[in-house]
Scaffold this motif. Structure first.
Motif, PDB file in Angstrom:
ATOM      1  N   MET A 116      16.325   3.354  65.707  1.00  0.00           N
ATOM      2  CA  MET A 116      14.922   3.057  65.702  1.00  0.00           C
ATOM      3  C   MET A 116      14.166   4.364  65.499  1.00  0.00           C
ATOM      4  SD  MET A 116      12.508   1.180  68.546  1.00  0.00           S
ATOM      5  CE  MET A 116      13.350   1.956  69.876  1.00  0.00           C
TER       6      MET A 116
ATOM      7  N   ALA B  18       8.384   3.037  68.260  1.00  0.00           N
ATOM      8  CA  ALA B  18       7.972   1.743  68.800  1.00  0.00           C
ATOM      9  C   ALA B  18       6.637   1.891  69.505  1.00  0.00           C
ATOM     10  CB  ALA B  18       9.018   1.223  69.777  1.00  0.00           C
TER      11      ALA B  18
ATOM     12  N   THR C  70       6.227  -5.700  71.039  1.00  0.00           N
ATOM     13  CA  THR C  70       6.433  -4.336  70.559  1.00  0.00           C
ATOM     14  C   THR C  70       6.485  -4.360  69.043  1.00  0.00           C
ATOM     15  OG1 THR C  70       8.856  -4.475  70.636  1.00  0.00           O
ATOM     16  CG2 THR C  70       7.751  -3.627  72.603  1.00  0.00           C
TER      17      THR C  70
ATOM     18  N   ASN D 113       8.230  -2.184  66.164  1.00  0.00           N
ATOM     19  CA  ASN D 113       9.320  -1.218  66.073  1.00  0.00           C
ATOM     20  C   ASN D 113       9.575  -0.833  64.623  1.00  0.00           C
ATOM     21  OD1 ASN D 113      10.354  -1.571  68.993  1.00  0.00           O
ATOM     22  ND2 ASN D 113      10.190  -3.636  68.199  1.00  0.00           N
TER      23      ASN D 113
ATOM     24  N   GLN E 280      18.294  -6.216  71.207  1.00  0.00           N
ATOM     25  CA  GLN E 280      17.054  -6.585  71.888  1.00  0.00           C
ATOM     26  C   GLN E 280      17.103  -8.023  72.399  1.00  0.00           C
ATOM     27  OE1 GLN E 280      14.760  -4.203  72.616  1.00  0.00           O
ATOM     28  NE2 GLN E 280      16.349  -2.952  71.688  1.00  0.00           N
TER      29      GLN E 280
END
Length: 65
Positions: free
Chosen positions: A1, A4, A15, A17, A31
């Motif tokens: 990632m 975020a 969120t 991301n 997730q």
């Protein structure tokens, strides 16, 4: 990632991301598992694609009587 941000935390939140294309599937799976384990409900995931931003759309001008 890559990054975020938490949005709308007072209303349940979500969120946003930024994830590398090759990591999307594993990121979503991780997730979903963590969310299910923590809250006992399924995580809803929405994917979006970054584009060049906003722009004007040409529309013909019509006169009404």
């Amino acid at each position: 990632m890559l990054g975020a941000r938490m949005m709308g935390g007072g209303f349940g939140g979500c969120t946003i991301n930024l994830v590398r294309l090759q990591e999307i599937d594993s990121f979503i799976a991780q997730q979903q598992e963590a969310y299910q384990r923590k809250f006992g409900i399924s995580l809803k995931t929405y994917m979006a694609e970054i584009v060049n931003g906003s722009s004007l759309v040409a529309q013909p001008i019509t006169k009404t009587a």
